[in-house]
Design an enzyme around this catalytic site. Structure first.
Site, PDB file in Angstrom:
ATOM      1  N   CYS A 198       1.386  -3.796  13.882  1.00 10.31           N
ATOM      2  CA  CYS A 198       0.981  -2.575  13.329  1.00 10.31           C
ATOM      3  C   CYS A 198       0.601  -1.530  14.385  1.00 10.31           C
ATOM      4  O   CYS A 198       1.150  -0.443  14.364  1.00 10.31           O
ATOM      5  CB  CYS A 198      -0.199  -2.888  12.451  1.00 10.31           C
ATOM      6  SG  CYS A 198      -0.602  -1.636  11.358  1.00 10.31           S
TER       7      CYS A 198
ATOM      8  N   ARG B 111      -5.308   1.562  10.110  1.00  5.72           N
ATOM      9  CA  ARG B 111      -3.987   1.173   9.615  1.00  5.72           C
ATOM     10  C   ARG B 111      -3.984  -0.212   8.959  1.00  5.72           C
ATOM     11  O   ARG B 111      -3.014  -0.591   8.337  1.00  5.72           O
ATOM     12  CB  ARG B 111      -2.986   1.168  10.778  1.00  5.72           C
ATOM     13  CG  ARG B 111      -2.744   2.549  11.358  1.00  5.72           C
ATOM     14  CD  ARG B 111      -1.842   2.450  12.564  1.00  5.72           C
ATOM     15  NE  ARG B 111      -0.635   1.701  12.252  1.00  5.72           N
ATOM     16  CZ  ARG B 111       0.470   2.236  11.770  1.00  5.72           C
ATOM     17  NH1 ARG B 111       0.537   3.526  11.582  1.00  5.72           N
ATOM     18  NH2 ARG B 111       1.518   1.497  11.513  1.00  5.72           N
TER      19      ARG B 111
ATOM     20  N   TRP C  88      -0.252  -6.639  11.831  1.00  3.64           N
ATOM     21  CA  TRP C  88      -0.166  -6.772  10.365  1.00  3.64           C
ATOM     22  C   TRP C  88       1.007  -7.719  10.179  1.00  3.64           C
ATOM     23  O   TRP C  88       2.150  -7.386  10.466  1.00  3.64           O
ATOM     24  CB  TRP C  88       0.081  -5.394   9.762  1.00  3.64           C
ATOM     25  CG  TRP C  88       0.602  -5.368   8.372  1.00  3.64           C
ATOM     26  CD1 TRP C  88       1.912  -5.448   7.989  1.00  3.64           C
ATOM     27  CD2 TRP C  88      -0.146  -5.212   7.165  1.00  3.64           C
ATOM     28  NE1 TRP C  88       2.003  -5.351   6.618  1.00  3.64           N
ATOM     29  CE2 TRP C  88       0.775  -5.206   6.094  1.00  3.64           C
ATOM     30  CE3 TRP C  88      -1.512  -5.083   6.886  1.00  3.64           C
ATOM     31  CZ2 TRP C  88       0.373  -5.066   4.772  1.00  3.64           C
ATOM     32  CZ3 TRP C  88      -1.901  -4.938   5.569  1.00  3.64           C
ATOM     33  CH2 TRP C  88      -0.971  -4.932   4.533  1.00  3.64           C
TER      34      TRP C  88
ATOM     35  N   ASN D 211       5.973  -3.721  17.463  1.00  6.22           N
ATOM     36  CA  ASN D 211       5.923  -3.347  16.042  1.00  6.22           C
ATOM     37  C   ASN D 211       7.343  -3.304  15.545  1.00  6.22           C
ATOM     38  O   ASN D 211       8.234  -2.861  16.266  1.00  6.22           O
ATOM     39  CB  ASN D 211       5.327  -1.947  15.855  1.00  6.22           C
ATOM     40  CG  ASN D 211       3.838  -1.939  16.058  1.00  6.22           C
ATOM     41  OD1 ASN D 211       3.206  -2.988  16.106  1.00  6.22           O
ATOM     42  ND2 ASN D 211       3.281  -0.750  16.176  1.00  6.22           N
ATOM     43  N   GLY D 212       7.548  -3.694  14.294  1.00  2.62           N
ATOM     44  CA  GLY D 212       8.893  -3.622  13.725  1.00  2.62           C
ATOM     45  C   GLY D 212       9.350  -4.996  13.282  1.00  2.62           C
ATOM     46  O   GLY D 212       8.541  -5.929  13.137  1.00  2.62           O
TER      47      GLY D 212
ATOM     48  N   GLU E   2       4.772   5.815 -14.656  1.00  4.69           N
ATOM     49  CA  GLU E   2       4.222   5.844 -13.297  1.00  4.69           C
ATOM     50  C   GLU E   2       3.825   7.279 -12.926  1.00  4.69           C
ATOM     51  O   GLU E   2       2.784   7.495 -12.295  1.00  4.69           O
ATOM     52  CB  GLU E   2       5.256   5.267 -12.306  1.00  4.69           C
ATOM     53  CG  GLU E   2       4.973   5.469 -10.829  1.00  4.69           C
ATOM     54  CD  GLU E   2       3.683   4.820 -10.315  1.00  4.69           C
ATOM     55  OE1 GLU E   2       3.001   4.116 -11.080  1.00  4.69           O
ATOM     56  OE2 GLU E   2       3.358   5.060  -9.136  1.00  4.69           O
TER      57      GLU E   2
ATOM     58  N   LYS F  57       0.109   8.308 -11.856  1.00  2.00           N
ATOM     59  CA  LYS F  57      -0.201   8.983 -10.584  1.00  2.00           C
ATOM     60  C   LYS F  57      -1.027  10.231 -10.840  1.00  2.00           C
ATOM     61  O   LYS F  57      -2.013  10.475 -10.162  1.00  2.00           O
ATOM     62  CB  LYS F  57       1.074   9.414  -9.833  1.00  2.00           C
ATOM     63  CG  LYS F  57       1.854   8.416  -9.054  1.00  2.00           C
ATOM     64  CD  LYS F  57       1.222   7.836  -7.846  1.00  2.00           C
ATOM     65  CE  LYS F  57       0.309   6.696  -8.173  1.00  2.00           C
ATOM     66  NZ  LYS F  57       0.843   5.381  -8.149  1.00  2.00           N
TER      67      LYS F  57
ATOM     68  N   GLU G 189      -4.592   9.342 -11.994  1.00  2.00           N
ATOM     69  CA  GLU G 189      -5.358   8.694 -10.915  1.00  2.00           C
ATOM     70  C   GLU G 189      -5.934   9.709  -9.934  1.00  2.00           C
ATOM     71  O   GLU G 189      -7.077   9.608  -9.536  1.00  2.00           O
ATOM     72  CB  GLU G 189      -4.441   7.753 -10.100  1.00  2.00           C
ATOM     73  CG  GLU G 189      -4.216   6.394 -10.696  1.00  2.00           C
ATOM     74  CD  GLU G 189      -3.324   5.533  -9.797  1.00  2.00           C
ATOM     75  OE1 GLU G 189      -3.686   4.376  -9.567  1.00  2.00           O
ATOM     76  OE2 GLU G 189      -2.265   6.016  -9.338  1.00  2.00           O
TER      77      GLU G 189
ATOM     78  N   HIS H 230       7.986  10.068 -32.986  1.00  2.00           N
ATOM     79  CA  HIS H 230       7.104   9.210 -33.782  1.00  2.00           C
ATOM     80  C   HIS H 230       5.629   9.473 -33.501  1.00  2.00           C
ATOM     81  O   HIS H 230       4.784   8.624 -33.770  1.00  2.00           O
ATOM     82  CB  HIS H 230       7.426   7.739 -33.521  1.00  2.00           C
ATOM     83  CG  HIS H 230       8.824   7.372 -33.904  1.00  2.00           C
ATOM     84  ND1 HIS H 230       9.258   7.370 -35.206  1.00  2.00           N
ATOM     85  CD2 HIS H 230       9.901   7.061 -33.154  1.00  2.00           C
ATOM     86  CE1 HIS H 230      10.540   7.037 -35.237  1.00  2.00           C
ATOM     87  NE2 HIS H 230      10.955   6.856 -33.996  1.00  2.00           N
TER      88      HIS H 230
ATOM     89  N   LYS I 219      -8.579  -0.014  -4.210  1.00  2.00           N
ATOM     90  CA  LYS I 219      -7.233  -0.330  -3.724  1.00  2.00           C
ATOM     91  C   LYS I 219      -6.805  -1.710  -4.205  1.00  2.00           C
ATOM     92  O   LYS I 219      -5.671  -1.931  -4.564  1.00  2.00           O
ATOM     93  CB  LYS I 219      -7.227  -0.260  -2.188  1.00  2.00           C
ATOM     94  CG  LYS I 219      -5.860  -0.470  -1.558  1.00  2.00           C
ATOM     95  CD  LYS I 219      -4.982   0.732  -1.765  1.00  2.00           C
ATOM     96  CE  LYS I 219      -3.535   0.446  -1.491  1.00  2.00           C
ATOM     97  NZ  LYS I 219      -2.634   1.309  -2.283  1.00  2.00           N
TER      98      LYS I 219
HETATM   99  C1  G6P Z   1      -5.255  -1.230  -8.316  1.00  2.54           C
HETATM  100  C2  G6P Z   1      -4.638  -0.125  -7.469  1.00  2.54           C
HETATM  101  C3  G6P Z   1      -3.238   0.229  -7.987  1.00  2.54           C
HETATM  102  C4  G6P Z   1      -2.385  -1.028  -8.042  1.00  2.54           C
HETATM  103  C5  G6P Z   1      -3.036  -2.128  -8.869  1.00  2.54           C
HETATM  104  C6  G6P Z   1      -2.296  -3.443  -8.719  1.00  2.54           C
HETATM  105  O1  G6P Z   1      -5.527  -0.734  -9.584  1.00  2.54           O
HETATM  106  O2  G6P Z   1      -5.464   1.021  -7.491  1.00  2.54           O
HETATM  107  O3  G6P Z   1      -2.646   1.179  -7.117  1.00  2.54           O
HETATM  108  O4  G6P Z   1      -1.130  -0.695  -8.584  1.00  2.54           O
HETATM  109  O5  G6P Z   1      -4.369  -2.363  -8.416  1.00  2.54           O
HETATM  110  O6  G6P Z   1      -2.423  -3.849  -7.392  1.00  2.54           O
HETATM  111  P1  G6P Z   1      -1.459  -4.873  -6.668  1.00  2.54           P
HETATM  112  O7  G6P Z   1      -2.056  -5.024  -5.294  1.00  2.54           O
HETATM  113  O8  G6P Z   1      -1.502  -6.154  -7.446  1.00  2.54           O
HETATM  114  O9  G6P Z   1      -0.095  -4.282  -6.651  1.00  2.54           O
END
Ligand code: G6P
Length: 611
Positions: A2, A27, A75, A99-100, A484, A488, A491, A507, A606
C-alpha cells in the site's frame, strides 16, 4: 500494496522512514517494515504484523540506522498479513518494497525455484527481489540495469523501490500502473508512493510516468523513460497541506476513490482474463464443470451496497450461465428457515469481509451443506478465511464510508464469475466469452473519459440540492443501480431517496410525482430501453422533473428530460459499471454542495461488525 517511502542522502533515515509511514497510515495497512543500509552496505530489515506501533516497538528493541533505506506499509493482496509477508523483501544482495500486483508471479516463482532460489514469503513481491538479484550477474552492471532486466520479465503493475548491499548509495525506483513519486532534497533524494509521505521534508516532486525508472543518490535524481533512455521530467512544487495531500489534492476521499475506479477495476481483472483465449482464470474458486452442472442454485448473501452488487450478479449469471440465482439480504437470510442443499453454491459479497450479518449468513449456508465462496476486498478477513473459495477484488483500502470503488470492483468480479460459470456450464461459447471479456476490459477507459469533465454534476447539484426527496428508476440491470444511486444520495446528502423498478412506478410511486420530486431515470440503450423510456414519458406527463441517465446521442431522452447525463455506449452486460459512476457523481456533488460530511456521514460506519 500500500505505501512506500524511500530515502538516500547524508542523514540517518530511520526516523524519517517511520514518520513517512505514519503519514501514509490513513491508507490502511496490515503490516509494515523498514530496511536500512549502513555505510558498509550491511542491510538490516525490521518488519512487524499489525500497526506501526508494533514496528516501532520491534525497531526500538534492536535499533539500527544508515543513510539509505526503504519503508513500506502493506495491505495484503497475495499472502496473508504476517511478519514474513511484510515488505521490504530481501533476496541475496537486493532489498525491495513493492505496491501493485505481479500477474505472472506463480510462473516466475516456479522457474526461480527450479534454479535454486529459496522463498521465505507467500508474496508476489519476493519474486521481484530474486529476479533482480539473478539478473545482476555482471560486475559492470548497476542495480538499475539489473532492475530493468528483471522488469522485462514481469507482467502486472508495480511501484518498486530497490536498494542493495553492493551499492549502498543508490536507490532505484520503477513505476508501472501504480503511483510513484521522487523528490529532491538538499544532498538527498526521496521516493514515495504518495506525496504526503515526504511532504514534511520537501516540496519539489517529480511524478514518474508509467514505464519510468529512476536512480536516486545524494547527487540527485536521474530518470529513464520506458525505452531505458534518460528523460527530463518536470519538477513540480507542491503546495498542498498534509491533509489535502492525503487525498491527493481531491476534496474528499470519496471523490479520490471515485476517480480511482478505472485503475482498481483494471487491477481486479489483471491476470484473470484473456480476450484472445476467451478465458477467465479463477482457479482460487476451485469450480469445475461437474460441480457447476450439479448446482441447483446460487444464493448471494450481502448487506448495503454489496447487496446491490449481488443483485447485478443475478442478472449477469442468469443471462450468461443460465443458473438460477437468488439474492438475500444477509440479515433476512439468517433469521428465516432458508432452503439450501449440498447442491447450493452460497456466495457472500463483502468489502470488509467482516460484516456481522453477512458472516453469520454465510456460516449458516455452509452449515446447511452449501459450498461457500466469497467476493471480498480485505484479504484474510473473517469471511475470506471461512469460505471454501475466495475471489479478491483489488479495490485497495476504501476510506470514504460510502462505498464506490469497492462496488465497481465487485461488479468486475461478478462479471468474471458469470463468464466463468457460463464457460463451465457450456452456455457461453468462446466467441461470446471473448465479447464479454472485452466489454469488461473496455470499462476502465470509458470511466476515464467520463471522469475528464464532471462540471455538469456541479450544475445539477446547484439546481436540485434543495429537493426533499428523489426517486430513482431503472429496469433490468439498471434497477439495482437505481437503488444504489438512491442509497448513495441518502447516505451522504441526507436527502431522502428511493430506488424503484421502473415498471413498478405505476403501482405506487407515481402518486408522488410533481414539480418537487426530481426523478432520476436510468435508461441506457439496452433490451429494456423502450419500456423504461415509456416510464420516463409517464413521469413527464405528470409534470415530474427528470434527470435522465442514458446513452450518448439519445434524442428521445433529450426531448423528455430536464437534464440528460450521457453514458458511453457499452454492451448491456457492463452497463451497470458505467451508469453507477453517474449516480455516484450525482450524489457526491449534491452532498458537497450541501456541505455535509461526505467521507464520514453521520451515524454510519465503514464496517458494521455488530448485528
Ligand atoms: C456498511 C457500509 C456500507 C457497506 C455495508 C456492507 O453499512 O457503510 O458502505 O456497503 O456496510 O459492508 P461490506 O463490508 O460487507 O461490503
Amino acid at each position: 500494496m500500500c505505501g512506500i517511502v524511500g530515502y538516500v542522502g547524508t542523514n540517518h533515515c530511520a526516523q524519517l522512514l517511520l514518520s513517512g509511514l505514519r503519514r501514509l497510515e490513513y491508507r490502511g495497512y496490515d503490516s509494515a517494515g523498514i530496511a536500512i543500509a549502513d555505510e558498509e552496505g550491511e542491510v538490516r530489515v525490521c518488519r512487524a504484523e499489525g500497526k506501526l506501533q508494533q514496528l516501532e516497538q520491534a525497531y526500538r528493541e534492536d535499533p539500527f540506522d544508515g543513510t539509505i533505506g526503504l519503508g513500506h506499509t502493506r495491505w495484503a493482496t497475495h499472502g496473508r498479513p504476517s511478519e514474513l509477508n511484510a515488505h521490504p523483501h530481501r533476496a541475496g544482495r537486493v532489498i525491495v518494497a513493492h505496491n501493485g500486483i505481479i500477474e505472472n508471479y506463480l510462473e516466475l516463482k516456479k522457474e526461480l525455484t527450479a534454479r535454486g532460489c529459496k522463498f521465505s514469503s507467500e508474496t508476489d513481491t519476493e519474486v521481484v527481489a530474486h529476479l533482480i538479484d539473478e539478473m545482476w550477474s555482471d560486475s559492470d552492471q548497476s542495480l538499475h540495469d539489473a532492475t530493468r532486466l528483471a522488469l522485462d520479465k514481469i507482467e502486472g503493475s508495480y511501484a518498486l523501490a530497490v536498494i542493495s548491499t553492493e551499492n549502498p548509495d543508490e536507490l532505484v525506483v520503477a513505476r508501472y500502473a501504480s503511483p510513484m513519486v521522487v523528490a529532491h532534497g538538499d544532498n538527498c533524494a526521496y521516493a514515495a508512493s504518495d506525496v504526503p509521505a515526504v511532504l514534511d521534508h520537501t516540496r519539489k516532486f517529480v511524478f514518474l510516468h508509467d514505464g519510468d525508472t529512476a536512480v536516486l543518490s545524494q547527487e540527485g535524481i536521474a530518470v529513464y523513460g520506458d525505452d531505458g533512455q534518460p528523460v527530463e521530467r518536470e519538477v513540480k512544487r507542491i503546495h498542498w497541506d498534509p491533509v489535502s495531500a492525503e487525498k491527493q489534492g481531491y476534496k474528499h476521499f470519496m471523490l479520490k476513490e471515485i476517480h480511482e475506479q478505472p485503475a482498481r477495476i483494471t487491477d481486479t481483472l489483471r491476470g484473470r482474463v484473456s480476450v484472445d483465449r476467451g478465458e477467465v482464470n479463477l482457479a482460487e474458486l476451485n469450480l469445475d464443470a461437474d460441480k457447476v452442472a450439479d448446482l441447483d442454485k446460487i444464493v448471494f448473501l450481502a448487506c448495503g451496497t454489496s447487496y446491490f452488487a449481488a443483485q447485478i450478479a443475478k442478472y449477469m449469471i442468469e443471462e450468461v450461465a443460465r443458473i438460477s440465482v437468488e439474492t438475500d439480504l444477509a440479515s433476512e437470510f439468517r433469521y428465516r428457515n432458508p432452503l439450501v442443499s449440498d447442491r447450493t453454491l452460497a456466495i457472500a459479497i463483502s468489502q470488509s469481509g467482516e460484516t456481522a450479518d453477512t458472516l453469520a449468513a454465510i456460516r449458516e449456508a455452509g452449515e446447511l451443506g452449501a459450498t461457500t465462496l466469497s467476493i471480498v476486498n480485505v484479504i484474510e478477513s473473517t469471511i475470506a478465511r471461512e469460505t471454501d473459495g475466495v475471489l479478491y477484488t483489488h479495490a485497495g483500502p476504501e476510506i470514504g464510508v460510502a462505498s464506490t470503488k469497492a462496488f465497481t470492483t465487485q461488479l468486475a468480479a461478478v462479471g468474471m464469475l458469470a463468464i466463468k460459470l457460463g464457460r463451465l456450464n457450456g452456455t457461453l461459447d468462446v466467441e461470446a466469452a471473448r465479447e464479454l471479456i472485452s466489454a469488461l476490459r473496455q470499462v476502465p477507459a470509458e470511466l476515464e473519459t467520463m471522469l475528464q469533465d464532471t462540471s455538469q454534476y456541479e450544475e445539477i447539484a446547484r439546481q436540485y440540492s434543495r429537493a426533499n426527496s428523489f426517486l430513482y428508476l431503472g429496469r433490468g440491470n439498471q434497477y439495482p443501480i437505481a437503488m444504489e444511486g438512491a442509497l448513495k444520495l441518502k447516505e451522504i446528502s441526507y436527502i431522502h431517496a428511493e430506488g424503484y423498478a421502473a415498471g413498478e412506478m405505476k403501482h405506487g410511486p407515481i402518486a408522488l410525482i410533481d414539480r418537487n420530486l426530481p426523478v432520476v431515470v436510468l435508461s441506457p440503450q439496452n433490451s429494456v430501453y423502450e419500456k423504461t423510456a415509456s416510464n420516463l414519458e409517464e413521469v413527464k406527463a405528470r409534470g415530474g422533473r427528470i434527470i435522465a441517465i442514458g446513452t450518448e446521442g439519445d434524442d428521445r431522452l433529450d426531448a423528455f428530460s430536464d437534464v440528460v447525463i450521457s453514458l458511453p455506449e457499452v454492451p448491456e452486460f457492463v452497463q451497470p459499471l458505467v451508469s453507477v459512476l453517474a449516480v455516484q457523481l450525482l450524489a457526491y456533488h449534491i452532498a458537497d454542495f450541501k456541505g455535509t460530511d461526505v467521507d464520514q456521514p453521520r451515524n454510519l460506519a465503514k464496517s458494521v461488525t455488530v448485528e
